[in-house]
Design a protein around this motif. Structure first.
Motif, PDB file in Angstrom:
ATOM      1  N   TYR A 105     -20.332  67.125  24.658  1.00  9.12           N
ATOM      2  CA  TYR A 105     -21.511  66.583  23.987  1.00  9.12           C
ATOM      3  C   TYR A 105     -21.057  65.751  22.797  1.00  9.12           C
ATOM      4  O   TYR A 105     -20.003  66.001  22.205  1.00  9.12           O
ATOM      5  N   LEU A 106     -21.875  64.770  22.438  1.00  8.08           N
ATOM      6  CA  LEU A 106     -21.716  64.074  21.169  1.00  8.08           C
ATOM      7  C   LEU A 106     -22.490  64.891  20.131  1.00  8.08           C
ATOM      8  O   LEU A 106     -23.705  65.054  20.246  1.00  8.08           O
ATOM      9  N   ALA A 107     -21.790  65.437  19.150  1.00  6.96           N
ATOM     10  CA  ALA A 107     -22.407  66.342  18.182  1.00  6.96           C
ATOM     11  C   ALA A 107     -22.316  65.753  16.782  1.00  6.96           C
ATOM     12  O   ALA A 107     -21.314  65.110  16.416  1.00  6.96           O
ATOM     13  N   VAL A 108     -23.362  65.982  15.996  1.00 11.27           N
ATOM     14  CA  VAL A 108     -23.397  65.588  14.588  1.00 11.27           C
ATOM     15  C   VAL A 108     -23.676  66.850  13.778  1.00 11.27           C
ATOM     16  O   VAL A 108     -24.749  67.456  13.915  1.00 11.27           O
ATOM     17  N   THR A 109     -22.736  67.237  12.944  1.00  9.18           N
ATOM     18  CA  THR A 109     -22.833  68.507  12.210  1.00  9.18           C
ATOM     19  C   THR A 109     -23.724  68.331  10.978  1.00  9.18           C
ATOM     20  O   THR A 109     -23.241  68.232   9.843  1.00  9.18           O
ATOM     21  N   MET A 110     -25.020  68.336  11.199  1.00 10.06           N
ATOM     22  CA  MET A 110     -25.973  68.152  10.107  1.00 10.06           C
ATOM     23  C   MET A 110     -26.022  69.366   9.179  1.00 10.06           C
ATOM     24  O   MET A 110     -26.642  69.311   8.118  1.00 10.06           O
ATOM     25  N   ASN A 111     -25.382  70.471   9.532  1.00 12.25           N
ATOM     26  CA  ASN A 111     -25.358  71.664   8.687  1.00 12.25           C
ATOM     27  C   ASN A 111     -24.239  71.607   7.646  1.00 12.25           C
ATOM     28  O   ASN A 111     -24.055  72.558   6.884  1.00 12.25           O
ATOM     29  N   GLU A 112     -23.474  70.517   7.593  1.00 12.56           N
ATOM     30  CA  GLU A 112     -22.422  70.362   6.605  1.00 12.56           C
ATOM     31  C   GLU A 112     -22.865  69.417   5.488  1.00 12.56           C
ATOM     32  O   GLU A 112     -23.778  68.615   5.662  1.00 12.56           O
ATOM     33  N   GLU A 113     -22.195  69.509   4.343  1.00  9.48           N
ATOM     34  CA  GLU A 113     -22.526  68.635   3.213  1.00  9.48           C
ATOM     35  C   GLU A 113     -22.299  67.176   3.583  1.00  9.48           C
ATOM     36  O   GLU A 113     -23.121  66.300   3.257  1.00  9.48           O
ATOM     37  N   PHE A 114     -21.198  66.899   4.262  1.00  4.70           N
ATOM     38  CA  PHE A 114     -20.905  65.559   4.762  1.00  4.70           C
ATOM     39  C   PHE A 114     -20.861  65.643   6.289  1.00  4.70           C
ATOM     40  O   PHE A 114     -19.826  66.025   6.865  1.00  4.70           O
ATOM     41  N   VAL A 128     -26.616  71.812  14.333  1.00  3.12           N
ATOM     42  CA  VAL A 128     -25.841  70.696  14.859  1.00  3.12           C
ATOM     43  C   VAL A 128     -26.719  69.931  15.844  1.00  3.12           C
ATOM     44  O   VAL A 128     -27.358  70.526  16.714  1.00  3.12           O
ATOM     45  N   ARG A 129     -26.770  68.594  15.702  1.00  2.00           N
ATOM     46  CA  ARG A 129     -27.526  67.748  16.628  1.00  2.00           C
ATOM     47  C   ARG A 129     -26.627  67.383  17.803  1.00  2.00           C
ATOM     48  O   ARG A 129     -25.495  66.911  17.607  1.00  2.00           O
ATOM     49  N   GLU A 194     -28.190  60.397   4.835  1.00  2.00           N
ATOM     50  CA  GLU A 194     -29.143  59.426   5.392  1.00  2.00           C
ATOM     51  C   GLU A 194     -28.483  58.581   6.486  1.00  2.00           C
ATOM     52  O   GLU A 194     -29.112  58.246   7.497  1.00  2.00           O
ATOM     53  N   LEU A 195     -27.216  58.250   6.279  1.00  2.00           N
ATOM     54  CA  LEU A 195     -26.480  57.485   7.289  1.00  2.00           C
ATOM     55  C   LEU A 195     -26.362  58.288   8.589  1.00  2.00           C
ATOM     56  O   LEU A 195     -26.526  57.749   9.693  1.00  2.00           O
ATOM     57  N   ALA A 196     -26.099  59.586   8.466  1.00  4.02           N
ATOM     58  CA  ALA A 196     -26.011  60.443   9.652  1.00  4.02           C
ATOM     59  C   ALA A 196     -27.372  60.554  10.342  1.00  4.02           C
ATOM     60  O   ALA A 196     -27.450  60.584  11.583  1.00  4.02           O
TER      61      ALA A 196
END
Length: 711
Positions: A105-114, A128-129, A194-196
């Motif tokens: 999967y392509l994952a974006v860790t939105m639960n992290e500070e960055f 995680v998205r 916001e970029l994420a």
């Protein structure tokens, strides 16, 4: 081997309620798990006469030494418990999809500070998205590489991030502008978040906003004569469009759906899944499974749904799941999916429109996956050699059958009767020597008589040519000469200039060519003739060869239902092990003959429909035309039907029936095709490799040339 009666529960012990049951072997290992709406009725099916059981089921009950069950209150609970036990015990006789890898999967860790963009496999984590799954990790990396120039989100690991923070120097991506470098403070945590979010919005299908914003900024930069900035924005727009092309819109209205298709035969099944999110195909995955029990397509779909969503919750379960067949019963499965998602889930078969068209694409992928799986096994020389040796041993042949011919009959309710001949040499298909036959001596659903006619016609020509040219031999070759067409036509000639003899290319002998140098039709006899069918078809083929005085060609039949190999004059079939490479090769040969025959039959039927009087009936579409032909069997029978009989066809009302009857009454019956040179009715054999046959190679020579030679 255990006797099932030794552990059969006593009458009245099994409750008549929903539940899940387990069969255990003598070592107490669970070998099969199943669920039932009524445990009493379901388990009774396993303890009937062994001769009436499917071979896989028979093997399971004779391997088992005990059975136990657990009662539940609803069918939904039974479904969930069955899935849990299958995951826990991994029973050897359950359907197992060989999904030996977790899809990326392509994952974006939105639960992290960055937040970080990365490839992830395995269990999903909270916060995680996820986007996908994708078939390959490189497909994710290609997409991310395109998007990073527009959305320079962090992609580095925690170790690299800490090291850059400590040294104050960003990584290479930070230097080339594909990372906003939050590690060295070039961007704040809020701005990077916001970029994420923008990255996730774009991946979720909300692409128009970002494209319009970039196009506006590019125009403003050009007006302000900031041409370098405008050029960069132009390149950013092109990168986004290129990323969008990788996921074209296939369904309108930003649909979220999973499409599941199944391609199966008697031994194996291939499952393909397309994941559509926001109207775009975001991922694809597939499995292949051995069918270790008699199982319907609906049951295969149910197992696929369990594997797909057994550990998923929330949005991971889409609003729509489109399938080729519904589980029976469908209500518990639909309720289980609704529980997993937390809201309603539509489980249905697509009937028309874009979803039906996309489902056909998924079905083609499933068919190709099954063929590829078989081809990979068949392409191995060692495997092919072992398969031929196993066939020779099982059928008591003197040597391995280097050339196998298989015949199949196809028709629609006795109309448009055709036959196919496919050729396998050294275990591989030789499509240039495929042939097709029209059978017009009689009509009706008489496969036995049709098989006798086809075998007679094929080998009568072999004998005729053998007498004309003399015997052609080659030391060590198992492929002697022999062919003799009654009338020469360009369509019936082979296209190869060599044959396979003991795995080597051998030039054709001069005596095997006609006066113009073309190779003869049916030039070589096989060592083994395989017919699609059981004892009656085998007996018909053997009788045809005996009538022609041919006694050096072996004959066998492969029955579809139980994959039994029938030999002439034997009362009992030869049962090859399910894992036998010989059985696998025979099955491939039989399936290819069936595919080739049914393709030809459908082509003939389609031509008849296109040129028939039904085309002139106003308001009558293809679906209803097909329904009429399927109901009556032919236009001739439809023409003789009454209005009430026509109205029995679904979708045909009185007004439409009257229009059809009037159109058929005015149209004259079609005349048979006639050779313009000789005046004879054309009903000879047709080659198996003509232009226009879907999926088949084209015969050498342009169609115009072939027609010129025929006339």
């Amino acid at each position: 081997m255990a006797d099932p009666s030794s552990y059969r529960p006593k009458p009245g012990q099994i409750p008549d309620s929903p539940g899940v049951y387990r069969f255990r072997d003598e070592h107490r290992r669970v070998i099969y798990v199943g669920k039932a709406k009524s445990l009493r009725q379901r388990l009774a099916n396993y303890f009937q006469d062994l001769a009436g059981l499917h071979p896989r089921t028979r093997t399971m009950v004779t391997t088992a030494a005990s059975v136990e069950w657990t009662v539940v209150s609803t069918e939904v609970e039974a479904l969930q418990l069955e899935y849990s036990w299958i995951k826990e015990y991994d029973p050897r006789f359950n359907v197992k999809y060989r999904d030996d890898k977790s899809y990326p999967y392509l994952a974006v860790t939105m639960n992290e500070e960055f937040p970080r963009v990365q490839v992830m496999r395995g269990h999903k984590k909270k916060g995680v998205r996820y986007f996908g799954p994708y078939a390959h990790a490189w497909a994710i990396r290609d997409t991310v590489d395109l998007l990073l120039r527009v959305f320079p989100v962090r992609t580095c690991s925690a170790g690299v991030f800490k090291n850059a923070s400590r040294t104050g120097r960003p990584c290479l991506l930070g230097y080339i502008g594909k990372c906003s470098a939050p590690c060295v403070g070039r961007i704040s945590a809020d701005d990077h978040g916001e970029l994420a979010d923008e990255f996730c919005d774009f991946m979720a299908g909300r692409t128009g906003t970002h494209l319009r914003r970039l196009e506006k900024q590019m125009t403003e930069a050009a007006e302000e004569m900031e041409y370098e900035r405008a050029a960069r924005l132009r390149d950013d727009i092109e990168a986004l469009k290129k990323a969008m092309e990788k996921n074209a819109v296939v369904l309108a209205d930003a649909t979220d759906a999973d499409l599941i298709a199944v391609a199966e035969d008697e031994l194996e099944a291939a499952v393909q899944i397309f994941h559509v999110r926001g109207g775009r195909v975001r991922g694809q995955r597939g499995w292949v499974t051995d069918k270790v029990e008699e199982i319907t397509t609906g049951a295969l779909v149910e197992h696929a749904l369990q594997q797909l969503y057994g550990e998923e919750t929330g949005d991971a379960v889409p609003k729509e799941v489109l399938v080729p067949a519904l589980p029976d019963p469908v209500e518990p499965v639909q309720e289980w999916l609704t529980v997993r998602r937390g809201s309603g889930v539509s489980l249905r078969i697509p009937q028309r429109g874009d979803k039906r068209a996309l489902m056909e694409t998924v079905e083609r992928n499933a068919q190709q996956a099954l063929v590829l799986h078989k081809t990979r096994r068949a392409s191995d020389l060692t495997t092919r050699s072992r398969a031929l040796e196993e066939i020779a041993e099982a059928l008591d042949l003197d040597s391995a059958p280097l050339r196998i011919e298989c015949y199949d009959i196809s028709h629609l309710q006795g109309e448009d009767v055709v036959a196919s001949m496919v050729v396998f040499e050294d275990g591989l298909a030789r499509k240039s020597e495929y042939r097709r036959f029209q059978i017009k001596g009689f009509e009706g659903q008489d496969d036995v008589r049709s098989m006798h006619e086809v075998i007679t016609r094929r080998f009568r020509r072999y004998l005729t040519e053998k007498e004309r040219t003399g015997e052609w031999t080659d030391a060590g070759s198992a492929l002697p000469d022999g062919d003799g067409p009654g009338e020469e036509t360009a369509e019936d000639t082979a296209t190869d200039g060599a044959i396979l003899a003991n795995g080597k290319e051998v030039p054709l002998a001069t005596g095997l060519k006609d006066d113009e140098g073309r190779p003869k039709r049916f030039a070589y006899p096989p060592q083994l003739v395989v017919v699609d069918g059981g004892r009656p078809q085998v007996a018909a083929a053997r009788r045809a060869l005996d009538e022609l005085g041919i006694d050096d060609i072996a004959v066998c039949g492969l029955a579809k239902r139980l994959e039994e190999v029938w030999l002439p004059h034997d009362d009992d079939p030869v049962v090859l092990p399910r894992t036998s490479e010989g059985l696998y090769l025979l099955q491939r040969v039989r399936d290819e003959a069936h595919r080739f025959a049914i393709t030809y039959q459908r082509t003939k039927r389609a031509k008849r429909l296109r040129s028939g009087p039904l085309d002139d009936v106003p308001g009558l579409g293809e679906t209803r035309k097909q329904a009429l032909i399927k109901h009556f069997g032919s236009v001739r029978k439809l023409r003789a039907a009454t209005l009430d009989q026509i109205r029995e066809v679904p979708g045909i009302g009185r007004k439409t029936a009257e229009t059809i009857a009037a159109a058929l009454a005015q149209a004259a019956p079609p005349a048979p095709a006639v050779n313009t040179a000789t005046g004879e009715i054309i009903e000879d054999e047709e080659p198996g490799t003509t232009a226009g046959s879907p999926g088949d190679p084209v015969t050498a020579g342009a169609p115009e040339e072939r027609r010129g030679q025929e006339t």
